[in-house]
Write an enzyme that holds these catalytic residues in place. Sequence first.
Site, PDB file in Angstrom:
ATOM      1  N   SER A 116       0.827  -1.213   0.000  1.00 23.06           N
ATOM      2  CA  SER A 116       0.000   0.000   0.000  1.00 23.06           C
ATOM      3  C   SER A 116       0.855   1.254   0.000  1.00 23.06           C
ATOM      4  CB  SER A 116      -0.859   0.049   1.270  1.00 23.06           C
ATOM      5  OG  SER A 116      -1.654  -1.076   1.375  1.00 23.06           O
ATOM      6  N   HIS A 169      -0.816  -2.815  -7.411  1.00 22.06           N
ATOM      7  CA  HIS A 169      -1.550  -2.440  -6.215  1.00 22.06           C
ATOM      8  C   HIS A 169      -3.049  -2.604  -6.442  1.00 22.06           C
ATOM      9  CE1 HIS A 169      -2.988   0.719  -3.150  1.00 22.06           C
ATOM     10  NE2 HIS A 169      -2.720  -0.412  -2.526  1.00 22.06           N
ATOM     11  N   GLU A 220      -3.390  -0.238  -9.699  1.00 23.81           N
ATOM     12  CA  GLU A 220      -2.301   0.726  -9.927  1.00 23.81           C
ATOM     13  C   GLU A 220      -1.060  -0.068 -10.321  1.00 23.81           C
ATOM     14  OE1 GLU A 220      -2.299   2.648  -6.077  1.00 23.81           O
ATOM     15  OE2 GLU A 220      -3.394   4.377  -6.846  1.00 23.81           O
ATOM     16  N   ASN A 246      -3.871   5.852  -2.247  1.00 27.50           N
ATOM     17  CA  ASN A 246      -3.520   5.921  -0.821  1.00 27.50           C
ATOM     18  C   ASN A 246      -2.856   7.240  -0.442  1.00 27.50           C
ATOM     19  OD1 ASN A 246      -4.620   3.499  -0.239  1.00 27.50           O
ATOM     20  ND2 ASN A 246      -2.709   2.360  -0.243  1.00 27.50           N
TER      21      ASN A 246
HETATM   22  C1  LIG Z   1      -5.920   3.841   7.848  1.00 27.57           C
HETATM   23  C2  LIG Z   1      -5.489   3.736   6.371  1.00 27.57           C
HETATM   24  C3  LIG Z   1      -5.685   2.282   5.857  1.00 27.57           C
HETATM   25  C4  LIG Z   1      -5.301   2.192   4.369  1.00 27.57           C
HETATM   26  C5  LIG Z   1      -5.082   0.717   4.025  1.00 27.57           C
HETATM   27  C6  LIG Z   1      -4.582   0.579   2.637  1.00 27.57           C
HETATM   28  C7  LIG Z   1      -5.667   0.117   1.665  1.00 27.57           C
HETATM   29  C8  LIG Z   1      -5.099   0.028   0.282  1.00 27.57           C
HETATM   30  O1  LIG Z   1      -3.906  -0.150   0.075  1.00 27.57           O
HETATM   31  C9  LIG Z   1      -5.996   0.244  -0.906  1.00 27.57           C
HETATM   32  C10 LIG Z   1      -7.453  -0.044  -0.658  1.00 27.57           C
HETATM   33  O2  LIG Z   1      -7.946  -1.113  -0.838  1.00 27.57           O
HETATM   34  S1  LIG Z   1      -8.382   1.295  -0.114  1.00 27.57           S
HETATM   35  C11 LIG Z   1      -9.974   0.647   0.023  1.00 27.57           C
HETATM   36  C12 LIG Z   1     -10.674   0.568  -1.308  1.00 27.57           C
HETATM   37  N1  LIG Z   1     -12.028   0.011  -1.117  1.00 27.57           N
HETATM   38  C13 LIG Z   1     -13.095   0.756  -0.830  1.00 27.57           C
HETATM   39  O3  LIG Z   1     -13.029   1.969  -0.784  1.00 27.57           O
HETATM   40  C14 LIG Z   1     -14.360  -0.022  -0.557  1.00 27.57           C
HETATM   41  C15 LIG Z   1     -15.511   0.907  -0.300  1.00 27.57           C
HETATM   42  N2  LIG Z   1     -16.720   0.095  -0.055  1.00 27.57           N
HETATM   43  C16 LIG Z   1     -17.445  -0.422  -1.099  1.00 27.57           C
HETATM   44  O4  LIG Z   1     -17.161  -0.272  -2.263  1.00 27.57           O
HETATM   45  C17 LIG Z   1     -18.671  -1.225  -0.712  1.00 27.57           C
HETATM   46  O5  LIG Z   1     -19.045  -0.893   0.619  1.00 27.57           O
HETATM   47  C18 LIG Z   1     -18.429  -2.753  -0.785  1.00 27.57           C
HETATM   48  C19 LIG Z   1     -18.247  -3.178  -2.256  1.00 27.57           C
HETATM   49  C20 LIG Z   1     -17.208  -3.161   0.052  1.00 27.57           C
HETATM   50  C21 LIG Z   1     -19.637  -3.466  -0.247  1.00 27.57           C
HETATM   51  O6  LIG Z   1     -20.733  -2.984  -1.001  1.00 27.57           O
HETATM   52  P1  LIG Z   1     -22.131  -2.769  -0.273  1.00 27.57           P
HETATM   53  O7  LIG Z   1     -21.910  -1.923   0.912  1.00 27.57           O
HETATM   54  O8  LIG Z   1     -23.124  -2.324  -1.265  1.00 27.57           O
HETATM   55  O9  LIG Z   1     -22.514  -4.191   0.263  1.00 27.57           O
HETATM   56  P2  LIG Z   1     -22.861  -5.494  -0.557  1.00 27.57           P
HETATM   57  O10 LIG Z   1     -24.287  -5.423  -1.037  1.00 27.57           O
HETATM   58  O11 LIG Z   1     -22.437  -6.570   0.378  1.00 27.57           O
HETATM   59  O12 LIG Z   1     -21.908  -5.599  -1.839  1.00 27.57           O
HETATM   60  C22 LIG Z   1     -22.218  -4.878  -3.020  1.00 27.57           C
HETATM   61  C23 LIG Z   1     -21.952  -5.797  -4.148  1.00 27.57           C
HETATM   62  O13 LIG Z   1     -20.578  -6.189  -4.174  1.00 27.57           O
HETATM   63  C24 LIG Z   1     -20.459  -7.594  -4.075  1.00 27.57           C
HETATM   64  N3  LIG Z   1     -19.438  -7.887  -3.077  1.00 27.57           N
HETATM   65  C25 LIG Z   1     -19.191  -7.212  -1.942  1.00 27.57           C
HETATM   66  N4  LIG Z   1     -18.169  -7.760  -1.308  1.00 27.57           N
HETATM   67  C26 LIG Z   1     -17.760  -8.821  -2.064  1.00 27.57           C
HETATM   68  C27 LIG Z   1     -16.739  -9.801  -1.955  1.00 27.57           C
HETATM   69  N5  LIG Z   1     -15.890  -9.780  -0.928  1.00 27.57           N
HETATM   70  N6  LIG Z   1     -16.622 -10.738  -2.920  1.00 27.57           N
HETATM   71  C28 LIG Z   1     -17.454 -10.763  -3.975  1.00 27.57           C
HETATM   72  N7  LIG Z   1     -18.446  -9.880  -4.147  1.00 27.57           N
HETATM   73  C29 LIG Z   1     -18.593  -8.914  -3.200  1.00 27.57           C
HETATM   74  C30 LIG Z   1     -21.779  -8.134  -3.609  1.00 27.57           C
HETATM   75  O14 LIG Z   1     -22.042  -9.349  -4.261  1.00 27.57           O
HETATM   76  C31 LIG Z   1     -22.741  -7.074  -4.012  1.00 27.57           C
HETATM   77  O15 LIG Z   1     -23.203  -7.390  -5.314  1.00 27.57           O
HETATM   78  P3  LIG Z   1     -24.754  -7.626  -5.473  1.00 27.57           P
HETATM   79  O16 LIG Z   1     -24.921  -9.013  -4.897  1.00 27.57           O
HETATM   80  O17 LIG Z   1     -25.009  -7.504  -6.929  1.00 27.57           O
HETATM   81  O18 LIG Z   1     -25.431  -6.565  -4.625  1.00 27.57           O
HETATM   82  N1  LIG Z   2      -5.996  -4.354   3.536  1.00 25.73           N
HETATM   83  C1  LIG Z   2      -6.196  -3.664   2.420  1.00 25.73           C
HETATM   84  O1  LIG Z   2      -7.284  -3.116   2.150  1.00 25.73           O
HETATM   85  C2  LIG Z   2      -5.078  -3.553   1.427  1.00 25.73           C
HETATM   86  C3  LIG Z   2      -3.794  -3.979   1.747  1.00 25.73           C
HETATM   87  N2  LIG Z   2      -2.808  -3.884   0.785  1.00 25.73           N
HETATM   88  C4  LIG Z   2      -1.451  -4.403   1.060  1.00 25.73           C
HETATM   89  O2  LIG Z   2      -1.481  -5.819   0.864  1.00 25.73           O
HETATM   90  C5  LIG Z   2      -0.597  -6.465   1.781  1.00 25.73           C
HETATM   91  C6  LIG Z   2      -1.388  -7.459   2.621  1.00 25.73           C
HETATM   92  O3  LIG Z   2      -2.372  -6.755   3.303  1.00 25.73           O
HETATM   93  P1  LIG Z   2      -3.614  -7.563   3.939  1.00 25.73           P
HETATM   94  O4  LIG Z   2      -4.039  -8.645   3.003  1.00 25.73           O
HETATM   95  O5  LIG Z   2      -4.612  -6.566   4.397  1.00 25.73           O
HETATM   96  O6  LIG Z   2      -2.903  -8.222   5.230  1.00 25.73           O
HETATM   97  P2  LIG Z   2      -3.389  -9.470   6.090  1.00 25.73           P
HETATM   98  O7  LIG Z   2      -2.853  -9.235   7.451  1.00 25.73           O
HETATM   99  O8  LIG Z   2      -4.850  -9.699   5.894  1.00 25.73           O
HETATM  100  O9  LIG Z   2      -2.621 -10.696   5.387  1.00 25.73           O
HETATM  101  C7  LIG Z   2      -1.230 -10.782   5.396  1.00 25.73           C
HETATM  102  C8  LIG Z   2      -0.914 -12.281   5.272  1.00 25.73           C
HETATM  103  O10 LIG Z   2       0.481 -12.440   5.013  1.00 25.73           O
HETATM  104  C9  LIG Z   2       0.919 -13.592   5.704  1.00 25.73           C
HETATM  105  N3  LIG Z   2       2.370 -13.491   5.844  1.00 25.73           N
HETATM  106  C10 LIG Z   2       3.065 -12.650   6.653  1.00 25.73           C
HETATM  107  N4  LIG Z   2       4.393 -12.848   6.476  1.00 25.73           N
HETATM  108  C11 LIG Z   2       4.523 -13.824   5.515  1.00 25.73           C
HETATM  109  C12 LIG Z   2       5.639 -14.449   4.881  1.00 25.73           C
HETATM  110  N5  LIG Z   2       6.878 -14.129   5.211  1.00 25.73           N
HETATM  111  N6  LIG Z   2       5.392 -15.397   3.951  1.00 25.73           N
HETATM  112  C13 LIG Z   2       4.116 -15.740   3.613  1.00 25.73           C
HETATM  113  N7  LIG Z   2       3.011 -15.179   4.179  1.00 25.73           N
HETATM  114  C14 LIG Z   2       3.229 -14.231   5.120  1.00 25.73           C
HETATM  115  C15 LIG Z   2       0.161 -13.558   7.027  1.00 25.73           C
HETATM  116  O11 LIG Z   2       0.123 -14.844   7.618  1.00 25.73           O
HETATM  117  C16 LIG Z   2      -1.219 -13.065   6.566  1.00 25.73           C
HETATM  118  O12 LIG Z   2      -2.085 -14.156   6.274  1.00 25.73           O
HETATM  119  C17 LIG Z   2       0.058  -5.347   2.594  1.00 25.73           C
HETATM  120  O13 LIG Z   2       1.260  -4.994   1.970  1.00 25.73           O
HETATM  121  C18 LIG Z   2      -0.970  -4.217   2.468  1.00 25.73           C
HETATM  122  O14 LIG Z   2      -0.383  -2.936   2.618  1.00 25.73           O
HETATM  123  C19 LIG Z   2      -3.041  -3.390  -0.494  1.00 25.73           C
HETATM  124  C20 LIG Z   2      -4.303  -2.971  -0.836  1.00 25.73           C
HETATM  125  C21 LIG Z   2      -5.396  -2.994   0.110  1.00 25.73           C
END
Ligand SMILES: CCCCCCCC(=O)CC(=O)SCCNC(=O)CCNC(=O)[C@H](O)C(C)(C)COP(=O)(O)OP(=O)(O)OC[C@H]1O[C@@H](n2cnc3c(N)ncnc32)[C@H](O)[C@@H]1OP(=O)(O)O
Ligand SMILES: NC(=O)C1=CN([C@@H]2O[C@H](COP(=O)(O)OP(=O)(O)OC[C@H]3O[C@@H](n4cnc5c(N)ncnc54)[C@H](O)[C@@H]3O)[C@@H](O)[C@H]2O)C=CC1
Length: 309
Positions: free
Chosen positions: A143, A164, A176, A214
């Site tokens: 991330s 990413h 990305e 991010n």
């Molecule tokens: C402190 C800083 C921390 C930063 C950490 C770093 C993070 C990173 O590196 C980068 C990132 O990922 S940032 C996060 C990016 N993601 C978001 O912003 C998600 C925002 N949330 C959403 O899009 C919806 O709430 C969401 C799609 C999640 C759920 O949608 P809804 O709220 O409408 O709820 P549902 O009705 O359950 O889902 C909508 C449709 O999507 C399908 N679906 C949801 N989850 C699924 C899953 N896990 N697998 C497969 N399908 C899934 C679900 O089927 C549904 O479709 P329909 O059945 O047609 O309604």
């Molecule tokens: N959580 C999020 O929404 C997102 C996270 N990322 C990035 O993806 C990576 C994973 O994040 P998450 O899936 O959230 O973490 P997580 O904590 O859910 O999973 C990490 C996994 O890596 C395994 N692991 C740790 N060290 C290991 C090693 N040496 N060899 C093999 N497996 C090992 C752990 O057992 C764990 O199952 C991080 O770099 C995070 O920044 C990127 C996009 C979104």
Amino acid sequence: MAFFNHLARRSFAQSAAMANAIKNVTVIGSGLMGSGIAQVAAQTGHNVTMVDIDPVAVEKAQKRIGASIARVAKKKFGEGDDAAKFMNESMSHLKTSTDAVASVESADLVVEAIVENLKVKKELFSKLDGAAPAHTIFASNTSSIPIAKIAEATSRLDRFGGLHFFNPVPVMKLLEVVRIPETSDGTYEAMKGWGKAMGKVTVECKDTPGFIVNRLLVPYMFEAVRLVERGEASPRDVDTAMKLGAGHPMGPFELMDYVGLDTGKFIIDGWHADYPDEEIFKPSPMLEKLVADGKLGVKSGEGFYSYKK
Ligand SMILES: CCCCCCCC(=O)CC(=O)SCCNC(=O)CCNC(=O)[C@H](O)C(C)(C)COP(=O)(O)OP(=O)(O)OC[C@H]1O[C@@H](n2cnc3c(N)ncnc32)[C@H](O)[C@@H]1OP(=O)(O)O
Ligand SMILES: NC(=O)C1=CN([C@@H]2O[C@H](COP(=O)(O)OP(=O)(O)OC[C@H]3O[C@@H](n4cnc5c(N)ncnc54)[C@H](O)[C@@H]3O)[C@@H](O)[C@H]2O)C=CC1
């Protein structure tokens, strides 16, 4: 103009050809992201090996993938034979392992999605560099950590990049694609082409902190926490405000719980260490306490909110 069209066609054909060369994909890390990446790779016909150091994590990932593929199948095909065929076919492409070195022996691409820790990522890639075939591309799903810092642990800088993905990977369309100065054009085209083969829309970005999303999202999330720390509003009201006022599908606190508070902490700690004078990269005492108490969000049953049934 014809010349440029020719170039565009050639580059597209090149990336398509390179992506077609990516059949065997190893995903290291079976957590929130690794399981999602492995699932989508399996769903799109790749031969996938999903690896984790923790066998319990692998088991949990298989359950998570099963449930998620069922949602995707239902969405694509409703109920019935086609849905069942899609699920069986996808799962048939997915293998699991706890042996990272063995899992890369015939890999065309290795995607790393392990803990957001530079030292651990470098140790892993250094180990895999000696085991993977010469043609294998290495990519990190980090991330926030500069790809160049991770890549320096290997001897294949020309075959190294960032891929990413976004959470949840089966739903979020964005990928990305990040290159370091040494990434070859062939590697970059192959990564972009593979992203498209995975059904994603790819954007390009330099190897900068947080790439695009991010870099904007993490400061926004931490500003939300600081607003609550100053006693100006509650997490619930901030979330409601951003959903109804800015059209976000989740508010910042819901989203932090969804992505994992530990990952959030790893990110801000890394950026604060690299940029100690940047106000927006300052850690949050509230988040520190939650993580210290093991409250990591949805994945631990409690974060800013409780998810215990
Ligand atoms: C402190 C800083 C921390 C930063 C950490 C770093 C993070 C990173 O590196 C980068 C990132 O990922 S940032 C996060 C990016 N993601 C978001 O912003 C998600 C925002 N949330 C959403 O899009 C919806 O709430 C969401 C799609 C999640 C759920 O949608 P809804 O709220 O409408 O709820 P549902 O009705 O359950 O889902 C909508 C449709 O999507 C399908 N679906 C949801 N989850 C699924 C899953 N896990 N697998 C497969 N399908 C899934 C679900 O089927 C549904 O479709 P329909 O059945 O047609 O309604
Ligand atoms: N959580 C999020 O929404 C997102 C996270 N990322 C990035 O993806 C990576 C994973 O994040 P998450 O899936 O959230 O973490 P997580 O904590 O859910 O999973 C990490 C996994 O890596 C395994 N692991 C740790 N060290 C290991 C090693 N040496 N060899 C093999 N497996 C090992 C752990 O057992 C764990 O199952 C991080 O770099 C995070 O920044 C990127 C996009 C979104």
